[in-house]
Design an enzyme around this catalytic site. Structure first.
Site, PDB file in Angstrom:
ATOM      1  N   ASP A 154     -10.043   3.434  -3.305  1.00 53.20           N
ATOM      2  CA  ASP A 154     -10.741   2.183  -2.995  1.00 53.20           C
ATOM      3  C   ASP A 154     -12.122   2.077  -3.649  1.00 53.20           C
ATOM      4  O   ASP A 154     -12.869   3.046  -3.712  1.00 53.20           O
ATOM      5  CB  ASP A 154     -10.932   2.063  -1.481  1.00 53.20           C
ATOM      6  CG  ASP A 154      -9.607   1.893  -0.770  1.00 53.20           C
ATOM      7  OD1 ASP A 154      -8.555   1.967  -1.431  1.00 53.20           O
ATOM      8  OD2 ASP A 154      -9.631   1.691   0.455  1.00 53.20           O
ATOM      9  N   GLU A 192      -0.876   1.800  -5.184  1.00 53.19           N
ATOM     10  CA  GLU A 192      -0.523   3.216  -5.067  1.00 53.19           C
ATOM     11  C   GLU A 192      -1.712   4.122  -5.392  1.00 53.19           C
ATOM     12  O   GLU A 192      -1.570   5.345  -5.377  1.00 53.19           O
ATOM     13  CB  GLU A 192       0.708   3.454  -5.955  1.00 53.19           C
ATOM     14  CG  GLU A 192       1.368   4.781  -5.863  1.00 53.19           C
ATOM     15  CD  GLU A 192       0.830   5.763  -6.883  1.00 53.19           C
ATOM     16  OE1 GLU A 192       1.282   6.896  -6.878  1.00 53.19           O
ATOM     17  OE2 GLU A 192      -0.043   5.391  -7.688  1.00 53.19           O
ATOM     18  N   TRP A 193      -2.860   3.519  -5.688  1.00 48.33           N
ATOM     19  CA  TRP A 193      -4.150   4.215  -5.880  1.00 48.33           C
ATOM     20  C   TRP A 193      -4.214   5.105  -7.109  1.00 48.33           C
ATOM     21  O   TRP A 193      -5.116   5.932  -7.249  1.00 48.33           O
ATOM     22  CB  TRP A 193      -4.530   5.072  -4.658  1.00 48.33           C
ATOM     23  CG  TRP A 193      -4.222   4.498  -3.331  1.00 48.33           C
ATOM     24  CD1 TRP A 193      -4.365   3.198  -2.946  1.00 48.33           C
ATOM     25  CD2 TRP A 193      -3.701   5.196  -2.188  1.00 48.33           C
ATOM     26  NE1 TRP A 193      -3.987   3.050  -1.641  1.00 48.33           N
ATOM     27  CE2 TRP A 193      -3.574   4.258  -1.157  1.00 48.33           C
ATOM     28  CE3 TRP A 193      -3.352   6.528  -1.952  1.00 48.33           C
ATOM     29  CZ2 TRP A 193      -3.099   4.588   0.113  1.00 48.33           C
ATOM     30  CZ3 TRP A 193      -2.880   6.879  -0.689  1.00 48.33           C
ATOM     31  CH2 TRP A 193      -2.758   5.904   0.330  1.00 48.33           C
ATOM     32  N   GLY A 194      -3.211   5.020  -7.993  1.00 55.10           N
ATOM     33  CA  GLY A 194      -3.284   5.790  -9.224  1.00 55.10           C
ATOM     34  C   GLY A 194      -2.831   7.228  -9.099  1.00 55.10           C
ATOM     35  O   GLY A 194      -2.782   7.947 -10.091  1.00 55.10           O
ATOM     36  N   ASP A 195      -2.467   7.665  -7.886  1.00 50.61           N
ATOM     37  CA  ASP A 195      -2.128   9.082  -7.690  1.00 50.61           C
ATOM     38  C   ASP A 195      -0.981   9.551  -8.581  1.00 50.61           C
ATOM     39  O   ASP A 195      -0.988  10.658  -9.081  1.00 50.61           O
ATOM     40  CB  ASP A 195      -1.718   9.344  -6.227  1.00 50.61           C
ATOM     41  CG  ASP A 195      -2.902   9.250  -5.296  1.00 50.61           C
ATOM     42  OD1 ASP A 195      -4.010   8.940  -5.776  1.00 50.61           O
ATOM     43  OD2 ASP A 195      -2.728   9.482  -4.082  1.00 50.61           O
ATOM     44  N   ASN A 196       0.016   8.694  -8.728  1.00 49.07           N
ATOM     45  CA  ASN A 196       1.205   9.062  -9.504  1.00 49.07           C
ATOM     46  C   ASN A 196       1.288   8.288 -10.814  1.00 49.07           C
ATOM     47  O   ASN A 196       2.363   7.919 -11.252  1.00 49.07           O
ATOM     48  CB  ASN A 196       2.465   8.836  -8.659  1.00 49.07           C
ATOM     49  CG  ASN A 196       2.518   9.775  -7.470  1.00 49.07           C
ATOM     50  OD1 ASN A 196       2.759  10.951  -7.617  1.00 49.07           O
ATOM     51  ND2 ASN A 196       2.233   9.244  -6.287  1.00 49.07           N
ATOM     52  N   ASP A 240       0.820  -1.212   0.000  1.00 44.38           N
ATOM     53  CA  ASP A 240       0.000   0.000   0.000  1.00 44.38           C
ATOM     54  C   ASP A 240       0.857   1.267   0.000  1.00 44.38           C
ATOM     55  O   ASP A 240       2.095   1.208   0.023  1.00 44.38           O
ATOM     56  CB  ASP A 240      -0.924  -0.060   1.237  1.00 44.38           C
ATOM     57  CG  ASP A 240      -2.300   0.504   0.957  1.00 44.38           C
ATOM     58  OD1 ASP A 240      -2.420   1.336   0.050  1.00 44.38           O
ATOM     59  OD2 ASP A 240      -3.252   0.122   1.675  1.00 44.38           O
TER      60      ASP A 240
HETATM   61  C1  GLA Z   1      -6.022   1.151   1.493  1.00 41.19           C
HETATM   62  C2  GLA Z   1      -6.121   0.185   0.310  1.00 41.19           C
HETATM   63  C3  GLA Z   1      -7.224  -0.814   0.581  1.00 41.19           C
HETATM   64  C4  GLA Z   1      -6.916  -1.580   1.865  1.00 41.19           C
HETATM   65  C5  GLA Z   1      -6.739  -0.604   3.015  1.00 41.19           C
HETATM   66  C6  GLA Z   1      -6.229  -1.286   4.284  1.00 41.19           C
HETATM   67  O1  GLA Z   1      -7.157   1.946   1.609  1.00 41.19           O
HETATM   68  O2  GLA Z   1      -6.365   0.885  -0.891  1.00 41.19           O
HETATM   69  O3  GLA Z   1      -7.353  -1.727  -0.505  1.00 41.19           O
HETATM   70  O4  GLA Z   1      -5.764  -2.352   1.682  1.00 41.19           O
HETATM   71  O5  GLA Z   1      -5.820   0.436   2.705  1.00 41.19           O
HETATM   72  O6  GLA Z   1      -6.023  -0.399   5.326  1.00 41.19           O
END
Ligand code: GLA
Length: 409
Positions: free
Chosen positions: A223, A201-205, A168
């Site tokens: 998420d 990394e959620w796509g931020d970079n 994460d």
């Molecule tokens: C982030 C991730 C989620 C999950 C949580 C756990 O939000 O994007 O998929 O792993 O952390 O805290």
């Protein structure tokens, strides 16, 4: 060398190092120095998108070893394993602290037998085992992160028999994403075990631009939430994530996949029709199919969706080409995915609250109108032969018609 000593100390890490290197190498691209160690090839453990289960969407931090064993049992007995699901991945909150020598420790109350014993149990079911960590100082749930301990953690995970690691992006301060994940990629490759590396990394970079040499999959967004269209801050609905991923088709392929986040099928926030759309479109996106529901307590509709082998075969197609949205007419959409051997997967998608007739033309498939094909509906299983020019069907509100179209001679 100097850099890695600094990094391993855990005091001054890559954020500062990247700043130092900026005048020479610039931001966003790992420097030549930082990529040393990546000559070891990335293991080919995700030539098709990984399939499995992860604890987060359903259980959050409320996990323990009995629950994970129960899910592993259910994966083996429910038909999920037969349908191709393999990985049992424990997400955040399994960790507690570090031992005096730095070794990461599982929460002894929730995992009294230890992670190795759990991994052995999962393996004994013919399944594979995964864990979660964070590239920052702490995980999003506030547990110890891997920052400064990348190599030690990778060795520990390998010694426990870990096959998959999701890493994460919380508590990373001013760190630079590419360089930070490069350290973990090196650590995993030096660990002595082939491990799927899931970059979260959620796509931020824009990980789609740099993560492929490092990992096997990368999250493209914040998420997922169990909702058709309601977004809230950092958590996104099915439709939002779908639209974001539509533009990323060129970045994904065998051993390097866009990850639109885990499945919500069976978690109760959407209807079965909507879950069929979610599952079908994730298969079109060549998404990792990571179930996020309680496998030990599934109704028949949920099992039928998650184990639809025709839809899974589209997800797992060897060509590994992500679908493109080729037509958008208000709420009516046509998605096309080219398959190995020349077939096409097509989804006719109705985003509206009324039934609609939607069709695909052979032109959209780059076929001559006279070409004859057989069309298999992957949900109803009906087959139409000798179809020419195009194919249309009535699509339920919020639903899909998903077909596999095969040219015939
Ligand atoms: C982030 C991730 C989620 C999950 C949580 C756990 O939000 O994007 O998929 O792993 O952390 O805290």
């Amino acid at each position: 060398m100097e850099l890695s000593i600094v990094l391993r100390s855990g005091i001054l890490r890559i954020g500062a190092a990247a700043l130092l290197l900026t005048p020479v190498f610039g931001f966003g691209v790992a420097s030549a120095h930082e990529t040393l160690g990546l000559e070891a090839p990335k293991p080919e453990v995700a030539m098709t998108p990984p399939m499995g289960w992860n604890s987060w969407n359903k259980f959050g931090c409320n996990i323990d070893e009995a629950k994970i064993r129960g899910v592993a049992d259910a994966m083996a007995s429910s038909g999920m394993k037969d349908a191709g699901y393999q990985y049992i991945v424990i997400d955040d909150c399994w960790q507690k602290d570090r031992a005096a020598d730095g070794t990461i420790q599982a929460d002894p109350e929730r995992f009294p037998s230890g992670i190795k014993a759990l991994a052995d149990y999962v393996h004994s079911k013919g399944l594979k085992f995964g864990l979660y960590s964070d590239i920052g100082a702490k995980t999003c749930g506030g547990r110890p992160g891997s920052r400064g301990y990348e190599f030690q953690d990778a060795r520990t995970w390998a010694s426990w028999g870990v096959d998959y690691v999701k890493v994460d992006w919380c508590y990373t301060g001013s760190s630079e994403a590419n360089s930070s994940y490069t350290i973990m990629a090196k650590a995993l490759r030096a660990s002595g075990r082939d491990i799927v590396f899931s970059i979260c990394e959620w796509g931020d970079n824009k990980p789609e631009e740099w993560a492929a040499p490092l990992g096997h999959l990368w999250r493209t967004t914040g998420d997922i939430r169990d909702s058709w269209d309601k977004d809230e801050g950092y958590s996104h609905s099915f439709l939002w994530i779908l639209d974001h991923n539509a533009n990323l088709w060129a970045n994904s392929g065998p051993n390097h996949w866009n990850d639109p986040d885990m499945l919500e099928v069976g978690n109760g926030g959407m209807t079965d029709v909507e879950y069929r759309s979610h599952f079908s479109l994730w298969a079109m996106l060549a998404a990792p199919l990571i179930a996020g529901n309680d496998l030990s307590n599934m109704d028949k509709a949920t099992v039928d969706i998650l184990t639809n082998k025709d839809v899974i075969a589209i997800d797992q197609d060897k060509l590994g080409q992500q679908a493109r949205r080729v037509a958008q007419n208000g709420d009516a959409e046509v998605w096309v995915r080219p398959l190995a051997g020349g077939d096409r997967a097509v989804v006719l998608f109705n985003r509206s609250a009324e039934a609609k007739t939607i069709s695909v033309d052979w032109d959209d498939l780059q076929w001559a109108p006279g070409l004859k094909a057989s069309v298999k509906d992957l949900w109803s299983k009906s087959v139409k032969k000798g179809v020419k020019g195009g194919y249309g069907a009535e699509v339920a509100p919020h639903g899909v018609v998903m077909v596999r179209i095969s040219p015939t001679i």
